[in-house]
Design a protein around this motif. Structure first.
Motif, PDB file in Angstrom:
ATOM      1  N   LEU A 164      47.242  31.385  57.090  1.00  0.00           N
ATOM      2  CA  LEU A 164      47.295  32.729  57.662  1.00  0.00           C
ATOM      3  C   LEU A 164      46.730  33.833  56.832  1.00  0.00           C
ATOM      4  O   LEU A 164      46.185  34.764  57.293  1.00  0.00           O
ATOM      5  N   VAL A 165      46.903  33.611  55.560  1.00  0.00           N
ATOM      6  CA  VAL A 165      46.254  34.600  54.809  1.00  0.00           C
ATOM      7  C   VAL A 165      44.674  34.608  54.572  1.00  0.00           C
ATOM      8  O   VAL A 165      44.172  35.384  54.692  1.00  0.00           O
ATOM      9  N   VAL A 166      44.351  33.394  54.588  1.00  0.00           N
ATOM     10  CA  VAL A 166      42.732  33.198  54.806  1.00  0.00           C
ATOM     11  C   VAL A 166      42.282  33.778  56.211  1.00  0.00           C
ATOM     12  O   VAL A 166      41.183  34.385  56.039  1.00  0.00           O
ATOM     13  N   ALA A 167      42.918  33.605  57.152  1.00  0.00           N
ATOM     14  CA  ALA A 167      42.588  34.073  58.529  1.00  0.00           C
ATOM     15  C   ALA A 167      42.416  35.669  58.465  1.00  0.00           C
ATOM     16  O   ALA A 167      41.698  36.029  59.396  1.00  0.00           O
ATOM     17  N   LEU A 168      43.505  36.088  58.086  1.00  0.00           N
ATOM     18  CA  LEU A 168      43.723  37.418  57.967  1.00  0.00           C
ATOM     19  C   LEU A 168      43.180  38.383  56.992  1.00  0.00           C
ATOM     20  O   LEU A 168      43.321  39.801  56.859  1.00  0.00           O
ATOM     21  N   ARG A 169      42.390  37.890  56.291  1.00  0.00           N
ATOM     22  CA  ARG A 169      41.818  38.520  55.004  1.00  0.00           C
ATOM     23  C   ARG A 169      40.907  40.005  55.462  1.00  0.00           C
ATOM     24  O   ARG A 169      40.972  40.927  54.697  1.00  0.00           O
ATOM     25  N   ALA A 170      40.433  39.820  56.674  1.00  0.00           N
ATOM     26  CA  ALA A 170      39.483  41.027  56.981  1.00  0.00           C
ATOM     27  C   ALA A 170      40.351  41.895  57.802  1.00  0.00           C
ATOM     28  O   ALA A 170      39.864  43.089  58.226  1.00  0.00           O
ATOM     29  N   HIS A 171      41.667  41.720  57.966  1.00  0.00           N
ATOM     30  CA  HIS A 171      42.504  42.560  58.652  1.00  0.00           C
ATOM     31  C   HIS A 171      43.823  43.068  57.805  1.00  0.00           C
ATOM     32  O   HIS A 171      44.743  42.540  57.721  1.00  0.00           O
ATOM     33  N   PRO A 172      43.615  43.972  56.799  1.00  0.00           N
ATOM     34  CA  PRO A 172      44.620  44.322  55.736  1.00  0.00           C
ATOM     35  C   PRO A 172      46.008  44.542  56.324  1.00  0.00           C
ATOM     36  O   PRO A 172      46.755  44.130  55.730  1.00  0.00           O
ATOM     37  N   VAL A 173      46.010  45.449  57.350  1.00  0.00           N
ATOM     38  CA  VAL A 173      47.350  45.926  57.976  1.00  0.00           C
ATOM     39  C   VAL A 173      47.931  44.300  58.468  1.00  0.00           C
ATOM     40  O   VAL A 173      49.215  44.337  58.242  1.00  0.00           O
ATOM     41  N   ALA A 174      47.506  43.442  59.292  1.00  0.00           N
ATOM     42  CA  ALA A 174      48.019  42.288  59.501  1.00  0.00           C
ATOM     43  C   ALA A 174      48.325  41.455  58.182  1.00  0.00           C
ATOM     44  O   ALA A 174      49.559  40.783  58.218  1.00  0.00           O
ATOM     45  N   LEU A 175      47.452  41.446  57.362  1.00  0.00           N
ATOM     46  CA  LEU A 175      47.836  40.761  56.218  1.00  0.00           C
ATOM     47  C   LEU A 175      49.168  41.197  55.470  1.00  0.00           C
ATOM     48  O   LEU A 175      50.057  40.442  54.752  1.00  0.00           O
ATOM     49  N   GLY A 176      49.324  42.539  55.245  1.00  0.00           N
ATOM     50  CA  GLY A 176      50.408  43.189  54.897  1.00  0.00           C
ATOM     51  C   GLY A 176      51.645  42.979  55.607  1.00  0.00           C
ATOM     52  O   GLY A 176      52.618  42.458  54.996  1.00  0.00           O
ATOM     53  N   GLY A 177      51.526  42.804  56.912  1.00  0.00           N
ATOM     54  CA  GLY A 177      52.669  42.182  57.564  1.00  0.00           C
ATOM     55  C   GLY A 177      53.047  40.755  57.201  1.00  0.00           C
ATOM     56  O   GLY A 177      54.399  40.269  57.403  1.00  0.00           O
ATOM     57  N   VAL A 178      52.003  39.816  57.149  1.00  0.00           N
ATOM     58  CA  VAL A 178      52.316  38.254  56.712  1.00  0.00           C
ATOM     59  C   VAL A 178      52.991  38.433  55.410  1.00  0.00           C
ATOM     60  O   VAL A 178      53.969  37.704  55.046  1.00  0.00           O
ATOM     61  N   VAL A 179      52.564  39.363  54.326  1.00  0.00           N
ATOM     62  CA  VAL A 179      53.043  39.549  52.974  1.00  0.00           C
ATOM     63  C   VAL A 179      54.637  39.880  53.079  1.00  0.00           C
ATOM     64  O   VAL A 179      55.420  38.993  52.519  1.00  0.00           O
ATOM     65  N   THR A 180      54.828  40.577  54.160  1.00  0.00           N
ATOM     66  CA  THR A 180      56.256  40.953  54.130  1.00  0.00           C
ATOM     67  C   THR A 180      57.092  39.994  54.813  1.00  0.00           C
ATOM     68  O   THR A 180      58.239  39.787  54.260  1.00  0.00           O
ATOM     69  N   LEU A 181      56.859  39.328  55.773  1.00  0.00           N
ATOM     70  CA  LEU A 181      57.412  38.226  56.404  1.00  0.00           C
ATOM     71  C   LEU A 181      57.689  36.941  55.508  1.00  0.00           C
ATOM     72  O   LEU A 181      58.664  36.347  55.542  1.00  0.00           O
ATOM     73  N   VAL A 182      56.580  36.802  54.692  1.00  0.00           N
ATOM     74  CA  VAL A 182      56.680  35.652  53.774  1.00  0.00           C
ATOM     75  C   VAL A 182      57.613  35.893  52.678  1.00  0.00           C
ATOM     76  O   VAL A 182      58.521  35.040  52.330  1.00  0.00           O
ATOM     77  N   ALA A 183      57.756  37.316  52.374  1.00  0.00           N
ATOM     78  CA  ALA A 183      58.616  37.763  51.105  1.00  0.00           C
ATOM     79  C   ALA A 183      60.106  37.586  51.873  1.00  0.00           C
ATOM     80  O   ALA A 183      61.078  37.128  51.171  1.00  0.00           O
ATOM     81  N   PHE A 184      60.357  38.025  53.029  1.00  0.00           N
ATOM     82  CA  PHE A 184      61.725  37.937  53.527  1.00  0.00           C
ATOM     83  C   PHE A 184      62.118  36.437  53.722  1.00  0.00           C
ATOM     84  O   PHE A 184      63.117  35.950  53.341  1.00  0.00           O
ATOM     85  N   ALA A 185      61.171  35.765  54.355  1.00  0.00           N
ATOM     86  CA  ALA A 185      61.467  34.122  54.450  1.00  0.00           C
ATOM     87  C   ALA A 185      61.839  33.415  53.143  1.00  0.00           C
ATOM     88  O   ALA A 185      62.991  32.797  53.037  1.00  0.00           O
ATOM     89  N   SER A 186      60.775  33.608  52.158  1.00  0.00           N
ATOM     90  CA  SER A 186      61.113  33.088  51.140  1.00  0.00           C
ATOM     91  C   SER A 186      62.500  33.378  50.421  1.00  0.00           C
ATOM     92  O   SER A 186      63.328  32.561  49.828  1.00  0.00           O
ATOM     93  N   ALA A 187      62.838  34.597  50.454  1.00  0.00           N
ATOM     94  CA  ALA A 187      64.122  34.998  49.756  1.00  0.00           C
ATOM     95  C   ALA A 187      65.226  34.427  50.442  1.00  0.00           C
ATOM     96  O   ALA A 187      66.378  34.132  50.005  1.00  0.00           O
TER      97      ALA A 187
END
Length: 734
Positions: free
Chosen positions: A78-101
């Motif tokens: 997910l991260v490698v595929a979205l490196r060119a899309h900062p907003v979408a990548l920020g959404g992935v960071v948020t979702l992964v943080a939630f799921a991890s916790a």
């Protein structure tokens, strides 16, 4: 004993060394086959999976590292595929943080796995971005290969190191019991008082360090008990999984069971010491008892050293002499002195510890003794494993600390990512995400501790990298990176400052290996760490879960565990009756006391308006510990000297005590549920020691101990009611 440094390595260092070696082999293999860039991707996958590689049995290791590998591959893609899309990548960071916790809903076993996704984000963002689906697939595939290779390595090393893991885990448990004995020595013979050290703070005199003895005792108690609980459970998980594997494992299982019993024996030996008084004779008795405890601690040190170095234990001090009884018999006491009845009882309890250690030394020398519990019964003491979805159901409510922490983490890491992208030094925004992730914990106390260790470790790590940069040796970066990987893994739950230093070195060297021309971004690392620590600290106050919200559950757990334990102890020992329920109840009682103490410790740094009353919790802990001691003494009488008791009268004593304890603890539970409090028998006043003529008869002492157990239960109940009343008053005031 010859110096053997490898044998001296503790369990966590052995595990960290295995991790570093596995990552090194994977890097060498992939680098030789495909070159430097694929090797960096593969190493990233291996390091992420290594978080779940802990000293556990192979079956548990497989479940954890395979889940970590899956998480690593998905997040990396997910991260490698979205490196060119900062907003979408920020959404992935948020979702992964939630799921991890949210994975923390499965308890402490999910801790290492919960951070795998965050670390996968950091590693995927640490390398230059790629373009095109073929490049994305290549990056993800090499990362998956590294993860798969590490899964294979983790299983291989787990199988090969099992024998060493079991020996070191038991050695750690014995070391914990030894530390507990020495802590009691310090209470019996306290060191001479020191002049308080006062220091200047902003032009005025600050309070003396150590000016709150109650808080210091509480911290020391939490530290010792928590360390011992963790070490004992780690040994159970490794040894009780298959205790009948071979003769050596059966021997280790017997040693661990005796070490656990030794904790009870120590509790019972501390009873009635307040009746000694404060004269010269009392001081002499305390010194003698302290010397006995120190000798037993030394014997445990010898045994844990033999386990570490795979040596034998000498048969010294294994005679049938009873030196304490001989010493007590030689004391000249005045007629009518109460201690004439007390001292033989104290000598008996101290002798019980000597007897337990004699059995342990016999096992260390290779003598086989039958296990008191079957394999199936011992397996009940092993930690729960698995990932059932039902564990998430209790955490779907907005009051759940896990859900609140997950939401807090998601917002914090998402904000950190976008702030990092907007900073003028935005070449490494993932560093800010990582700093927030490692500092932000589920409570304020742990967050502050992580904040301080992270800041100090980052400064030291940057200085270390600057020093290494002066060596001008091409291979030093790769070697130090691998050492840092193992060091960070080994000390994460032991001393986080060391992990913070190693993680800083690892991050700077990884960035350097990925882009050598960029040099070492030391200044940016320091700035990101400081900003991340501040952000994590600030976000602690977003959807906070103050400790007072978990106090009621902790008290209910304690009352229930003490009631169940009392019911198991205060029953006549029928022949062939399994001790499984008693052992499980005892473990739950110890853990519930430690959990309540941890609530007090964590709350001590919270804002005053939400802080739980420290003194009230200390009273609950004191009476709870006292009740455990009395129950331990009752159990010893029913196991070691049951033949000296007349069953009819003794059973009547047990029934009365069990009923009274149940009523006391039920009253404390009813006081917070709105139910009518249950009446309990009134206090019978001071309890005298049995007369000298009763020394040869056990029943009077047995009855007195049962009465003391009821008194301790009444003390627990009263202290809980006071604590709950204080909590209600504070909530009403707010």
């Amino acid at each position: 004993m010859p110096w053997r440094p490898l044998h001296a390595l503790p369990l966590h260092v052995v595990n960290g060394t295995g991790v570093a070696l596995g990552v090194c082999l994977i890097q060498a293999l992939v680098s030789a086959l495909a070159g430097t860039q694929p090797a960096l991707w593969a190493v990233s996958g291996a390091v992420c999976v290594s978080l779940a590689d802990l000293p556990v049995v192979p079956r548990r290791s497989w479940r954890r590292v395979s889940l970590a590998a899956l998480s690593t591959c998905v997040v990396t893609a997910l991260v490698v595929a979205l490196r060119a899309h900062p907003v979408a990548l920020g959404g992935v960071v948020t979702l992964v943080a939630f799921a991890s916790a949210m994975t923390l809903a499965w308890g402490l076993r999910a801790g290492p796995v919960s951070f795998v996704g965050i670390l996968a984000i950091v590693f995927a963002m640490a390398v230059p971005p790629v373009s095109g689906w073929a490049a994305v697939f290549s990056h993800t595939a090499w990362t998956a290969l590294g993860a798969a290779l590490y899964v294979a390595w983790a299983m291989f090393s787990s199988v090969m190191l099992q024998r060493r893991y079991r020996a070191l885990a038991l050695a750690g448990a014995l070391d914990g019991v030894s530390a507990l004995l020495r802590a009691r020595v310090a209470l019996l013979v306290p060191p001479p008082p020191q002049v308080p050290h006062r220091r200047k703070v902003w032009g005025r005199r600050a309070p003396a360090r150590g000016s709150d003895p109650a808080a210091e005792r509480l911290r020391a108690w939490i530290r010792d008990e928590t360390a011992l609980n963790d070490r004992v459970q780690a040994a159970r998980d490794l040894i009780f999984e298959r205790p009948d594997r071979d003769a050596e494992t059966r021997r280790l299982a017997g040693l661990l069971m005796l070490a656990i019993d030794l904790r009870d024996t120590l509790l019972a030996s501390e009873l009635d010491l307040g009746l000694l008084g404060d004269d010269a004779l009392a001081t002499s008795v305390r010194q003698r008892l302290a010397a006995n405890l120190e000798a037993q601690a030394g014997a445990l040190d010898e045994m844990q050293g033999a386990l570490r170095y795979d040596d034998s234990v000498a048969s010294t001090h294994d005679s049938d002499d009873r030196p304490l009884h001989a010493w007590v018999a030689g004391l000249a006491l005045l007629a009518g002195d109460l201690r004439e009845r007390l001292l033989p009882a104290l000598a008996d309890r101290a002798q019980h510890m000597v007897d337990d250690l004699r059995q342990m030394r016999a096992l260390m020398r290779g003598e086989l003794m039958p296990l008191r519990l079957t394999r199936g019964e011992l397996s009940l003491f092993v930690s729960v494993e698995g990932w059932p979805l039902a564990a998430l159901k209790p955490h779907t409510s907005g009051r759940s600390p896990v859900l609140r922490h997950a939401a807090r983490s998601a917002v914090a890491l998402g904000a950190a990512y976008f702030i990092g992208e907007a900073l003028p030094w935005a070449s490494h925004p993932h560093w800010l995400v990582l700093s927030v992730a490692v500092v932000l914990r589920g409570n304020l106390e742990q967050t502050l501790a992580r904040r301080n260790a992270r800041l100090g470790g980052t400064v030291l790590g940057c200085l270390l990298v600057l020093g290494l940069a002066q060596l001008h040796w091409g291979g030093v970066a790769a070697v130090v990176f691998l050492v840092a990987v193992g060091t960070a893994h080994a000390f994460v739950n032991v001393r986080y400052l060391v992990t913070a230093v190693a993680a800083t070195v690892m991050a700077l060297l990884q960035a350097h290996l990925a882009d050598p021309a960029a040099g070492f971004a030391v200044t940016e690392r320091l700035a990101d760490t400081a900003l991340g620590a501040v952000l994590a600290w600030a976000f602690c106050y977003v959807l906070p879960s103050w400790e007072r919200s978990s106090l009621a559950r902790a008290l209910d757990r304690l009352l229930n565990s003490l009631n169940v334990l009392a019911g198991e102890v205060l029953a006549w020992p029928e022949p062939g009756r399994s001790r499984t329920k008693l052992g499980l109840a005892r473990r739950e009682a110890y853990e519930s006391l430690a959990a309540l103490a941890a609530v007090a410790q964590r709350s001590s740094v919270e804002p005053e308006r939400v802080r739980v009353p420290l003194q009230a919790i200390t009273d609950v802990l004191t009476y709870g510990q006292e009740m455990l001691g009395h129950l331990a003494a009752m159990r010893q009488m029913l196991t070691r000297r049951v033949d000296e008791l007349d069953r009819g009268p003794a059973e009547a004593v047990l029934r009365r005590a069990a009923d009274a304890v149940g009523h006391c603890l039920a009253r404390a539970s009813a006081s917070d549920s709105g139910e009518r409090a249950i009446d309990t028998p009134p206090d019978a006043g001071p309890l005298d020691l049995p007369s000298r003529s009763a020394l040869v008869a056990l029943l009077p002492w047995f009855e007195r101990r049962s009465q003391m157990t009821v008194r301790a239960a009444r003390g627990v109940a009263d202290a809980v009611r006071v604590l709950r009343a204080h909590t209600r008053e504070r909530r009403a005031a707010v």
